[in-house]
Write a protein that holds these residues in place. Sequence first.
Motif, PDB file in Angstrom:
ATOM      1  N   LEU A 131       0.831  -1.208   0.000  1.00  0.00           N
ATOM      2  CA  LEU A 131       0.000   0.000   0.000  1.00  0.00           C
ATOM      3  C   LEU A 131       0.861   1.252   0.000  1.00  0.00           C
ATOM      4  CD1 LEU A 131      -2.813  -1.014   2.533  1.00  0.00           C
ATOM      5  CD2 LEU A 131      -2.976  -0.938   0.038  1.00  0.00           C
ATOM      6  N   GLY A 132       2.001   1.168   0.714  1.00  0.00           N
ATOM      7  CA  GLY A 132       2.917   2.302   0.761  1.00  0.00           C
ATOM      8  C   GLY A 132       3.598   2.594  -0.559  1.00  0.00           C
ATOM      9  N   THR A 133       3.599   1.618  -1.479  1.00  0.00           N
ATOM     10  CA  THR A 133       4.169   1.849  -2.810  1.00  0.00           C
ATOM     11  C   THR A 133       3.153   2.480  -3.769  1.00  0.00           C
ATOM     12  OG1 THR A 133       3.583  -0.359  -3.653  1.00  0.00           O
ATOM     13  CG2 THR A 133       5.714  -0.130  -2.534  1.00  0.00           C
ATOM     14  N   TRP A 134       1.934   2.681  -3.294  1.00  0.00           N
ATOM     15  CA  TRP A 134       0.877   3.279  -4.114  1.00  0.00           C
ATOM     16  C   TRP A 134       0.339   4.578  -3.532  1.00  0.00           C
ATOM     17  CZ3 TRP A 134      -0.692   1.790  -8.897  1.00  0.00           C
ATOM     18  CH2 TRP A 134      -0.225   0.552  -9.350  1.00  0.00           C
ATOM     19  N   PHE A 135       0.291   4.674  -2.208  1.00  0.00           N
ATOM     20  CA  PHE A 135      -0.335   5.844  -1.582  1.00  0.00           C
ATOM     21  C   PHE A 135       0.724   6.761  -0.978  1.00  0.00           C
ATOM     22  CE2 PHE A 135      -3.748   2.719  -1.575  1.00  0.00           C
ATOM     23  CZ  PHE A 135      -4.841   3.476  -1.985  1.00  0.00           C
ATOM     24  N   PRO A 136       0.726   8.052  -1.322  1.00  0.00           N
ATOM     25  CA  PRO A 136       1.574   9.014  -0.612  1.00  0.00           C
ATOM     26  C   PRO A 136       1.269   8.969   0.884  1.00  0.00           C
ATOM     27  CG  PRO A 136       0.642  10.006  -2.589  1.00  0.00           C
ATOM     28  CD  PRO A 136      -0.039   8.677  -2.417  1.00  0.00           C
ATOM     29  N   HIS A 137       2.226   9.334   1.688  1.00  0.00           N
ATOM     30  CA  HIS A 137       2.129   9.139   3.139  1.00  0.00           C
ATOM     31  C   HIS A 137       0.875   9.768   3.735  1.00  0.00           C
ATOM     32  CE1 HIS A 137       3.657   8.226   7.119  1.00  0.00           C
ATOM     33  NE2 HIS A 137       3.344   9.456   7.486  1.00  0.00           N
ATOM     34  N   ARG A 138       0.469  10.925   3.243  1.00  0.00           N
ATOM     35  CA  ARG A 138      -0.679  11.623   3.839  1.00  0.00           C
ATOM     36  C   ARG A 138      -2.000  10.891   3.592  1.00  0.00           C
ATOM     37  NH1 ARG A 138       1.287  14.489  -0.322  1.00  0.00           N
ATOM     38  NH2 ARG A 138      -0.047  15.034  -2.106  1.00  0.00           N
ATOM     39  N   TYR A 139      -1.998   9.926   2.678  1.00  0.00           N
ATOM     40  CA  TYR A 139      -3.196   9.132   2.400  1.00  0.00           C
ATOM     41  C   TYR A 139      -3.081   7.695   2.917  1.00  0.00           C
ATOM     42  CZ  TYR A 139      -4.382  12.880  -0.884  1.00  0.00           C
ATOM     43  OH  TYR A 139      -4.683  14.088  -1.449  1.00  0.00           O
ATOM     44  N   LEU A 140      -1.930   7.351   3.478  1.00  0.00           N
ATOM     45  CA  LEU A 140      -1.664   5.950   3.798  1.00  0.00           C
ATOM     46  C   LEU A 140      -2.434   5.463   5.019  1.00  0.00           C
ATOM     47  CD1 LEU A 140      -0.088   3.435   3.043  1.00  0.00           C
ATOM     48  CD2 LEU A 140       1.838   4.299   4.385  1.00  0.00           C
ATOM     49  N   ALA A 141      -2.554   6.291   6.064  1.00  0.00           N
ATOM     50  CA  ALA A 141      -3.190   5.848   7.306  1.00  0.00           C
ATOM     51  C   ALA A 141      -4.632   5.412   7.072  1.00  0.00           C
ATOM     52  CB  ALA A 141      -3.132   6.959   8.349  1.00  0.00           C
ATOM     53  N   ARG A 142      -5.379   6.198   6.311  1.00  0.00           N
ATOM     54  CA  ARG A 142      -6.774   5.848   6.050  1.00  0.00           C
ATOM     55  C   ARG A 142      -6.863   4.564   5.222  1.00  0.00           C
ATOM     56  NH1 ARG A 142     -10.623  10.461   3.747  1.00  0.00           N
ATOM     57  NH2 ARG A 142      -9.833  11.389   5.679  1.00  0.00           N
ATOM     58  N   SER A 143      -5.938   4.396   4.302  1.00  0.00           N
ATOM     59  CA  SER A 143      -5.925   3.192   3.474  1.00  0.00           C
ATOM     60  C   SER A 143      -5.645   1.952   4.314  1.00  0.00           C
ATOM     61  CB  SER A 143      -4.867   3.327   2.365  1.00  0.00           C
ATOM     62  OG  SER A 143      -5.129   4.449   1.561  1.00  0.00           O
ATOM     63  N   ILE A 144      -4.708   2.065   5.255  1.00  0.00           N
ATOM     64  CA  ILE A 144      -4.398   0.948   6.154  1.00  0.00           C
ATOM     65  C   ILE A 144      -5.603   0.633   7.035  1.00  0.00           C
ATOM     66  CG2 ILE A 144      -2.952   0.213   8.101  1.00  0.00           C
ATOM     67  CD1 ILE A 144      -0.659   1.788   6.821  1.00  0.00           C
ATOM     68  N   ALA A 145      -6.295   1.681   7.503  1.00  0.00           N
ATOM     69  CA  ALA A 145      -7.474   1.472   8.351  1.00  0.00           C
ATOM     70  C   ALA A 145      -8.559   0.709   7.591  1.00  0.00           C
ATOM     71  CB  ALA A 145      -8.005   2.816   8.834  1.00  0.00           C
ATOM     72  N   LEU A 146      -8.791   1.083   6.329  1.00  0.00           N
ATOM     73  CA  LEU A 146      -9.773   0.368   5.510  1.00  0.00           C
ATOM     74  C   LEU A 146      -9.359  -1.084   5.321  1.00  0.00           C
ATOM     75  CD1 LEU A 146     -10.504   3.069   2.756  1.00  0.00           C
ATOM     76  CD2 LEU A 146     -12.126   2.219   4.459  1.00  0.00           C
ATOM     77  N   PHE A 147      -8.096  -1.291   5.058  1.00  0.00           N
ATOM     78  CA  PHE A 147      -7.563  -2.640   4.867  1.00  0.00           C
ATOM     79  C   PHE A 147      -7.736  -3.483   6.126  1.00  0.00           C
ATOM     80  CE2 PHE A 147      -3.655  -5.381   5.030  1.00  0.00           C
ATOM     81  CZ  PHE A 147      -4.024  -6.273   4.015  1.00  0.00           C
ATOM     82  N   SER A 148      -7.520  -2.881   7.294  1.00  0.00           N
ATOM     83  CA  SER A 148      -7.561  -3.609   8.565  1.00  0.00           C
ATOM     84  C   SER A 148      -8.971  -4.008   8.986  1.00  0.00           C
ATOM     85  CB  SER A 148      -6.921  -2.764   9.675  1.00  0.00           C
ATOM     86  OG  SER A 148      -5.561  -2.516   9.384  1.00  0.00           O
ATOM     87  N   THR A 149      -9.994  -3.406   8.395  1.00  0.00           N
ATOM     88  CA  THR A 149     -11.360  -3.810   8.748  1.00  0.00           C
ATOM     89  C   THR A 149     -11.637  -5.257   8.339  1.00  0.00           C
ATOM     90  OG1 THR A 149     -12.255  -2.959   6.654  1.00  0.00           O
ATOM     91  CG2 THR A 149     -12.268  -1.466   8.536  1.00  0.00           C
TER      92      THR A 149
END
Length: 425
Positions: A131-149
Amino acid sequence: MQVNQESEKRIIGLIRLHIIPFALLLYIVAFLDRVNLGYAAIVMNPDLGISAELFGFISGIFFIGYLIFEVPSNIIMQKVGARIWIGRIMISWGLVAVLMGFVQSPEHLIVLRFLLGIAEAGFFPGMIWYLGTWFPHRYLARSIALFSTAIVISNIIGAPLSMYILDMVNWGSIAAWRWLFIIEGIPAILFGLLSLLILKNRPADAGWLDSDQKQWLILELESGTVKIHPHRLVDILTDTKVLLFSGTYFAVTVGMYAIIFFLPTLSSSFLHNLDMRAIGLILMIPYIVTLICMFLVSCHSDLKGERLYHIVILFFIAGAGLTLDQLAEDPILSLLGITIALSGILSIIGPFWSYVLSQLTPDEQPVGVAVINSIGNLGGFVGPVITGYLISLFKTLDSGWPVITFILCLGAVMIFMAGKMRTPA
């Protein structure tokens, strides 16, 4: 290359659309194969003569194999690319999961659970890296949260599905719990093969981004890359705050896996007058409530801009839930207690990782997060083992909750201590 805000949102929206749903689906399949042992145990344990103590060990041994091979797996992934390696991980763990349907003894089950951990090793941190190879850092936390659901969603799906299989599937005179492993293992193989076709290793391979969008994204990702200097590694590994964060996450996983693995057996004991399918539907309730709580807590934490006290309070709420379950004689109160405990523990995850990232400097984050995740995942071994041992010792299914509650309280103390330490400028 500069883009306006509207164009940036459009690019990130495209990435979310093409990356997050499939990644989430993969993790749902992964977690289902990780925890379906708890559902199978209802009928498998009597068939194979597995005690609660031995079941706790069988549940936890997965995490030993996972821990040993986590780092090597991630190193290989970065060399060969996510497409091939994620596909390999899923196909191999699917094969092992299917083989669990053919075990003839507890010893066979121990070996295969260990191999399952090896096969799946690196999947979660590897996907976080991906995910970090696709999302700039400022968008990464929300993406990880969605993934973790996926942790919760897999159980919302898995509870009724697994209990339905246990109740209805007895094809060819093969025990239903064996079909449970076989049926739920096959999707991992299929999605592994599908990963080889769908996953793209890097933005340059994405046919759904035009050349200007790719250029902007690549430059954004490169600008956020941080190199770790070798002399910093030892400092990070021995940093008191990192160790306290590791202990906190250890407490989270102790509670999470103790509940997840033993909840089906516990529920079937106080809902013994219901059939498997009805129990499966009831077992959805704690996870549906937990999913709602995770969302509300994360939103409230973001709104207030506060993490530490959210985490501390959630630890004590989880402990109170386990205490209610142990004291309750009514099945409804018992289920309420488990629901409160599970909601409290899993709602910690979002604020916790946000807090960790805010407290570590950019050059500390990659190694610090890896250390915290590795040490924390040992709780997946310790939680079920302690719970199973205490159940065997005291002969009641909630015997482990006082010790688990104590560990949760220690987690609250450790995160509070970490929060009161001065963050270096």
